[in-house]
Write a protein that holds these residues in place. Structure first.
Motif, mmCIF file in Angstrom:
data_model
loop_
_atom_site.group_PDB
_atom_site.id
_atom_site.type_symbol
_atom_site.label_atom_id
_atom_site.label_comp_id
_atom_site.label_asym_id
_atom_site.label_seq_id
_atom_site.Cartn_x
_atom_site.Cartn_y
_atom_site.Cartn_z
ATOM 1 N N SER A 251 17.115 12.930 -15.152
ATOM 2 C CA SER A 251 16.078 14.201 -15.626
ATOM 3 C C SER A 251 16.741 15.326 -14.897
ATOM 4 C CB SER A 251 14.831 13.786 -14.681
ATOM 5 O OG SER A 251 15.007 13.615 -13.408
ATOM 6 N N ALA A 252 16.109 16.387 -15.667
ATOM 7 C CA ALA A 252 16.656 17.790 -14.931
ATOM 8 C C ALA A 252 16.351 17.901 -13.296
ATOM 9 C CB ALA A 252 16.004 19.021 -15.804
ATOM 10 N N GLN A 253 15.321 17.547 -13.167
ATOM 11 C CA GLN A 253 14.937 17.453 -11.631
ATOM 12 C C GLN A 253 15.802 16.833 -10.729
ATOM 13 O OE1 GLN A 253 10.572 17.894 -11.443
ATOM 14 N NE2 GLN A 253 10.678 16.818 -9.286
ATOM 15 N N ALA A 254 16.344 15.306 -11.273
ATOM 16 C CA ALA A 254 17.311 14.511 -10.486
ATOM 17 C C ALA A 254 18.394 15.304 -10.258
ATOM 18 C CB ALA A 254 17.265 13.024 -10.864
ATOM 19 N N LEU A 255 18.995 15.792 -11.488
ATOM 20 C CA LEU A 255 20.368 16.470 -11.535
ATOM 21 C C LEU A 255 20.304 17.646 -10.451
ATOM 22 C CD1 LEU A 255 23.217 16.859 -12.621
ATOM 23 C CD2 LEU A 255 22.280 18.022 -14.603
ATOM 24 N N LEU A 256 19.217 18.296 -10.494
ATOM 25 C CA LEU A 256 19.302 19.485 -9.791
ATOM 26 C C LEU A 256 19.299 19.082 -8.332
ATOM 27 C CD1 LEU A 256 18.921 22.670 -9.269
ATOM 28 C CD2 LEU A 256 16.530 22.263 -9.363
ATOM 29 N N GLU A 257 18.765 18.150 -7.791
ATOM 30 C CA GLU A 257 18.745 17.797 -6.253
ATOM 31 C C GLU A 257 20.167 17.253 -6.134
ATOM 32 O OE1 GLU A 257 17.168 13.770 -3.953
ATOM 33 O OE2 GLU A 257 15.658 15.019 -4.614
ATOM 34 N N LEU A 258 20.800 16.714 -7.107
ATOM 35 C CA LEU A 258 22.398 16.176 -7.067
ATOM 36 C C LEU A 258 23.109 17.465 -6.666
ATOM 37 C CD1 LEU A 258 24.088 13.727 -6.804
ATOM 38 C CD2 LEU A 258 24.329 14.144 -9.371
ATOM 39 N N ARG A 259 22.996 18.285 -7.679
ATOM 40 C CA ARG A 259 23.971 19.532 -7.493
ATOM 41 C C ARG A 259 23.494 20.356 -6.241
ATOM 42 N NH1 ARG A 259 26.524 16.843 -10.437
ATOM 43 N NH2 ARG A 259 27.139 17.230 -12.447
ATOM 44 N N LEU A 260 22.274 20.641 -5.958
ATOM 45 C CA LEU A 260 22.136 21.426 -4.657
ATOM 46 C C LEU A 260 22.757 20.731 -3.746
ATOM 47 C CD1 LEU A 260 18.148 22.186 -5.059
ATOM 48 C CD2 LEU A 260 20.346 23.831 -5.314
ATOM 49 N N GLY A 261 22.904 19.563 -3.666
ATOM 50 C CA GLY A 261 23.433 18.728 -2.243
ATOM 51 C C GLY A 261 25.022 19.132 -2.529
ATOM 52 N N GLU A 262 25.605 19.067 -3.742
ATOM 53 C CA GLU A 262 26.882 19.268 -3.674
ATOM 54 C C GLU A 262 27.351 20.912 -3.322
ATOM 55 O OE1 GLU A 262 27.689 16.247 -7.384
ATOM 56 O OE2 GLU A 262 27.997 18.733 -7.820
ATOM 57 N N TRP A 263 26.276 21.664 -3.620
ATOM 58 C CA TRP A 263 26.443 23.252 -2.926
ATOM 59 C C TRP A 263 26.040 23.581 -1.727
ATOM 60 C CZ3 TRP A 263 23.411 24.199 -8.481
ATOM 61 C CH2 TRP A 263 24.309 23.985 -9.276
ATOM 62 N N GLY A 264 25.620 22.577 -0.913
ATOM 63 C CA GLY A 264 25.302 22.558 0.424
ATOM 64 C C GLY A 264 23.679 23.205 0.753
ATOM 65 N N HIS A 265 22.796 22.768 -0.275
ATOM 66 C CA HIS A 265 21.503 23.395 -0.248
ATOM 67 C C HIS A 265 20.650 21.971 0.197
ATOM 68 C CE1 HIS A 265 22.321 27.221 -0.852
ATOM 69 N NE2 HIS A 265 22.944 26.950 -2.047
ATOM 70 N N PRO A 266 19.780 21.806 0.947
ATOM 71 C CA PRO A 266 18.856 20.570 1.207
ATOM 72 C C PRO A 266 18.041 20.583 0.246
ATOM 73 C CG PRO A 266 19.249 21.920 3.335
ATOM 74 C CD PRO A 266 19.722 22.682 2.212
ATOM 75 N N ALA A 267 17.630 19.389 -0.463
ATOM 76 C CA ALA A 267 16.685 19.005 -1.361
ATOM 77 C C ALA A 267 16.348 17.607 -1.055
ATOM 78 C CB ALA A 267 17.238 19.316 -2.758
ATOM 79 N N LEU A 268 14.931 17.342 -1.247
ATOM 80 C CA LEU A 268 14.507 16.044 -1.207
ATOM 81 C C LEU A 268 13.176 16.010 -2.168
ATOM 82 C CD1 LEU A 268 12.114 15.608 1.882
ATOM 83 C CD2 LEU A 268 13.217 17.846 1.367
ATOM 84 N N GLY A 269 12.592 14.756 -2.464
ATOM 85 C CA GLY A 269 11.583 14.599 -3.103
ATOM 86 C C GLY A 269 10.785 13.367 -3.049
ATOM 87 N N PHE A 270 9.654 13.274 -4.005
ATOM 88 C CA PHE A 270 8.920 11.930 -3.770
ATOM 89 C C PHE A 270 8.665 11.692 -5.179
ATOM 90 C CE2 PHE A 270 8.628 14.772 0.157
ATOM 91 C CZ PHE A 270 8.645 13.540 1.054
ATOM 92 N N VAL A 271 8.458 10.136 -5.358
ATOM 93 C CA VAL A 271 7.974 9.852 -6.784
ATOM 94 C C VAL A 271 6.794 8.947 -6.430
ATOM 95 C CG1 VAL A 271 8.608 8.686 -8.917
ATOM 96 C CG2 VAL A 271 10.213 10.028 -7.846
ATOM 97 N N ALA A 272 5.565 9.415 -6.867
ATOM 98 C CA ALA A 272 4.447 8.413 -6.928
ATOM 99 C C ALA A 272 4.373 7.453 -7.661
ATOM 100 C CB ALA A 272 3.120 9.221 -6.861
ATOM 101 N N HIS A 273 4.048 6.033 -7.340
ATOM 102 C CA HIS A 273 3.844 5.063 -8.360
ATOM 103 C C HIS A 273 2.569 4.808 -8.880
ATOM 104 C CE1 HIS A 273 7.382 2.960 -5.893
ATOM 105 N NE2 HIS A 273 7.661 4.169 -6.252
ATOM 106 N N VAL A 274 2.301 4.998 -9.968
ATOM 107 C CA VAL A 274 0.819 5.058 -10.680
ATOM 108 C C VAL A 274 0.619 4.146 -11.454
ATOM 109 C CG1 VAL A 274 -0.720 6.461 -12.483
ATOM 110 C CG2 VAL A 274 1.279 7.852 -10.742
ATOM 111 N N PRO A 275 -0.681 3.309 -11.253
ATOM 112 C CA PRO A 275 -0.786 2.050 -12.059
ATOM 113 C C PRO A 275 -0.746 2.441 -13.501
ATOM 114 C CG PRO A 275 -2.534 2.360 -10.367
ATOM 115 C CD PRO A 275 -1.965 3.616 -10.429
ATOM 116 N N HIS A 276 0.157 1.425 -14.078
ATOM 117 C CA HIS A 276 0.652 2.033 -15.627
ATOM 118 C C HIS A 276 -0.578 1.849 -16.612
ATOM 119 C CE1 HIS A 276 0.728 -2.425 -15.340
ATOM 120 N NE2 HIS A 276 1.557 -2.450 -16.527
ATOM 121 N N TYR A 277 -1.628 1.155 -16.315
ATOM 122 C CA TYR A 277 -2.641 1.409 -17.087
ATOM 123 C C TYR A 277 -3.533 2.488 -17.097
ATOM 124 C CZ TYR A 277 -4.949 -0.701 -12.726
ATOM 125 O OH TYR A 277 -5.235 -0.918 -11.565
ATOM 126 N N LEU A 278 -3.189 3.195 -16.183
ATOM 127 C CA LEU A 278 -3.740 4.537 -15.808
ATOM 128 C C LEU A 278 -2.942 5.863 -16.115
ATOM 129 C CD1 LEU A 278 -6.033 3.727 -12.694
ATOM 130 C CD2 LEU A 278 -6.830 3.545 -15.105
#
Length: 311
Positions: free
Chosen positions: A174-201
């Motif tokens: 995803s663009a969001q995941a790639l951005l985190e990777l690239r920011l790390g390569e450029w020396g900028h801290p980045a982190l994130g969180f992915v919530a697990h949503v019940p797939h029937y909802l």
């Protein structure tokens, strides 16, 4: 050339000149947004503190209009409005008055590397010291258990909790995941969180996941966010789900099967044994989807109307 720039940043942003720490929350709608959790979280932040736009991306260079057609309004015999997609950075303030940034809008369909470079420009021009991204994915988990989250970061020291995953996974990018990777390569801290949503909802608004994500944003971004309104929405949604299950025993049994599988998995994890329970078959997504089709339509669908034609 100036016209080819992907992002326009305002020349002066009051209140940021003397900042030693500045968090930017990242929410890109589309791919990582089961239960509309990330988008709802972003809207909650804007509702709390609707600040000025300090950077604007040229969506025309990033958006595939034929794949994701923006809505328009047609009134009888003419067009009256066009909801153009916007990808912007807003300056917001938390409950205690601390400023932070929110980058939100549709995930770019193309030019991901150029988008990452444009975000780098925002980070360096505005003095961002930490980027915190949020998203959500559908998982085979019951809604009656706590929301699980997957943390990730481009620097292990940024992680605030352990990941539930072991080993490596091959996943769609995803663009969001790639951005985190690239920011790390450029020396900028980045982190994130992915919530697990019940797939029937996953196809309906699930504010509980939005609240869980913002709780992590508070910790990681060192912010204070009023979540009372979002939690009230989550309580109302849980009450609707509970009422439906009470009147539909077949659907309730499907959820109960998920609960048994989830609990068996948790016990196996704690004991270090097999992660799969041999005597607890997990319902398929298709089975749950069939059982919940009427449920989703009843909660989020339009009111029933008379479908008989009038000649």
């Amino acid at each position: 050339m100036e016209r080819d720039r992907l992002v326009h940043i305002v020349d002066e942003v009051p209140g940021l000149d003397d900042r030693t720490a500045l968090t930017m929350v990242l929410v890109l709608d589309g791919f990582l947004d089961a239960g509309n959790a990330a988008a709802r979280a972003a809207q909650h932040l804007i509702d709390l503190s609707d600040g000025p736009v300090v950077a604007t991306f040229d969506v025309d260079q990033l958006h595939d209009y034929r794949a994701r057609r923006p809505p328009m309004t047609f009134a009888r015999d003419h067009y009256t409005g066009y909801d153009a997609p916007r990808l912007v950075v807003r300056l917001l303030r938390d409950t205690g008055g601390t400023p932070y940034l929110l980058l939100h809008g549709p995930e770019p369909d193309n030019r991901w590397e150029a988008f990452c470079r444009a975000v780098r420009e925002v980070v360096e021009r505005l003095g961002v010291t930490r980027v915190v991204g949020i998203g959500s994915v559908p998982m085979a988990v019951p809604h009656t258990r706590p929301i699980a989250l997957t943390p990730h970061a481009n620097d292990p020291s940024l992680l605030t909790s352990d990941s539930p995953w072991r080993g490596e996974l091959r996943i769609p990018s995803s663009a969001q995941a790639l951005l985190e990777l690239r920011l790390g390569e450029w020396g900028h801290p980045a982190l994130g969180f992915v919530a697990h949503v019940p797939h029937y909802l996953a196809q309906m608004d699930y504010p509980l996941a939005a609240a869980a994500l913002l709780e992590q944003v508070e910790i990681a971004g060192r912010l204070t966010i009023d979540l009372s309104g979002l939690r009230a929405e989550a309580d109302d949604r849980d009450a609707e789900i509970a009422a439906y299950l009470a009147d539909n025993s077949e659907v309730a049994e499907v959820v109960a099967a998920l609960e048994r599988q989830y609990d068996a998995f948790e016990r196996a994890e704690e004991s270090g044994q097999s992660l799969l329970a041999a005597d607890q078959p997990l319902p398929t997504g298709e089975e749950i989807g069939r059982q919940f089709e009427q449920f989703l339509a009843g909660l989020d669908g339009p009111e029933e109307t008379d479908q008989e034609g009038r000649g």
